[in-house]
Scaffold this active site. Structure first.
Site, PDB file in Angstrom:
ATOM      1  CB  SER A 143      -0.930  -0.174   1.113  1.00  0.00           C
ATOM      2  OG  SER A 143      -2.201   0.762   1.034  1.00  0.00           O
ATOM      3  CG  HIS A 190      -5.651  -2.783   0.410  1.00  0.00           C
ATOM      4  ND1 HIS A 190      -4.849  -2.503  -0.504  1.00  0.00           N
ATOM      5  CD2 HIS A 190      -5.023  -1.956   1.603  1.00  0.00           C
ATOM      6  CE1 HIS A 190      -4.058  -1.647  -0.309  1.00  0.00           C
ATOM      7  NE2 HIS A 190      -4.177  -0.988   0.925  1.00  0.00           N
TER       8      HIS A 190
END
Length: 253
Positions: free
Chosen positions: A84, A234
């Site tokens: 990320s 994610h």
């Protein structure tokens, strides 16, 4: 100098956490990578974990922090892994200082612009008044009013520590992160390019790397490979750690 935890001996392998994360999030996988002959450096970015706090916060500065870390520890020809926000740091570092990087892995983020989407999390964190000396359970109760997902709250609660007896606090610098929140979504700089091998790994249930994003990624990283982990969002490395580990080891060995 940014804080790190170092595991094992061998080829240098730097791991960079995501927004509101820290090096501890990667300890289990870090130890597993170290067992494969790597010296794993689990980094805390500025304003995160045990690293220094600063009002200044952007990807160029974080890439420079990694550069200073590599120079201090005399690291060259490194393997990089970033998740990320950490993936954006890895991209920035590799494009600015390619001579330091052998190859790198980006976990569930692309080089494109991302609109702000952490508002509920930041609102929940801001609602906690540590002057009232809340317990860990009371902090979780406050967060639950803003963040329904148990896993996300547990991830955030890992940042709690005892500042002094009876006084909890967060390790991250919430004030600076809120002030600079627009920096998190910014795209990689226009001229960014890295010719060596890059592995992008996305979660099959995540929307962070879409099929339509691939041409942009290929333009900036022409030797890129893309892998998808099914039944993962994610937080793919936490949700499907074995599949994630296998893809990484296959790529770096």
């Amino acid at each position: 100098m940014i804080f790190s935890k170092i595991e094992g001996e061998g080829k240098p392998f730097l791991i960079i956490h995501g927004f509101l994360g820290m090096s501890d999030n990667w300890k289990t996988l870090g130890v597993q990578f170290a067992e494969q002959g790597f010296q794993v450096h689990l980094l805390d970015m500025r304003n995160h974990g045990r690293s220094f706090h600063s009002d200044d916060f952007n990807y160029q500065l974080m890439a420079k922090d990694v550069l200073e870390y590599c120079n201090f520890h005399q690291l060259k020809d490194v393997v990089l892994l970033g998740h990320s926000m950490g993936g954006k740091v890895a991209m920035e570092f590799a494009c600015l200082y390619p001579e330091y990087v052998n190859k790198f892995i980006v976990a569930d983020i692309g080089p494109k612009y991302y609109a702000p989407h952490h508002q509920d999390i930041l609102a929940g964190l801001s609602a906690i008044d540590f002057e009232t000396k809340p317990t860990r359970g009371e902090v979780d109760e406050i967060l639950s009013k803003y963040i329904s997902d148990f896993g996300t709250r547990q991830f955030l609660l890992k940042n709690l520590y005892w500042k002094e007896q009876g006084q909890l606090a967060f390790r991250f610098n919430l004030k600076a992160l809120i002030a600079n929140i627009v920096e998190i979504g910014k795209p990689l700089f226009d001229a960014a390019k890295f010719e060596k091998e890059v592995l992008f790994i996305r979660g099959g249930n995540s929307k962070y790397i879409l099929d339509e994003d691939v041409p942009l990624i290929e333009n900036q990283f022409p030797s890129m490979k893309l892998r998808t982990i099914d039944n993962a969002g994610h937080w793919l490395h936490a949700e499907q750690p074995k599949a994630f580990y296998d893809y990484v080891i296959e790529f770096i060995k």
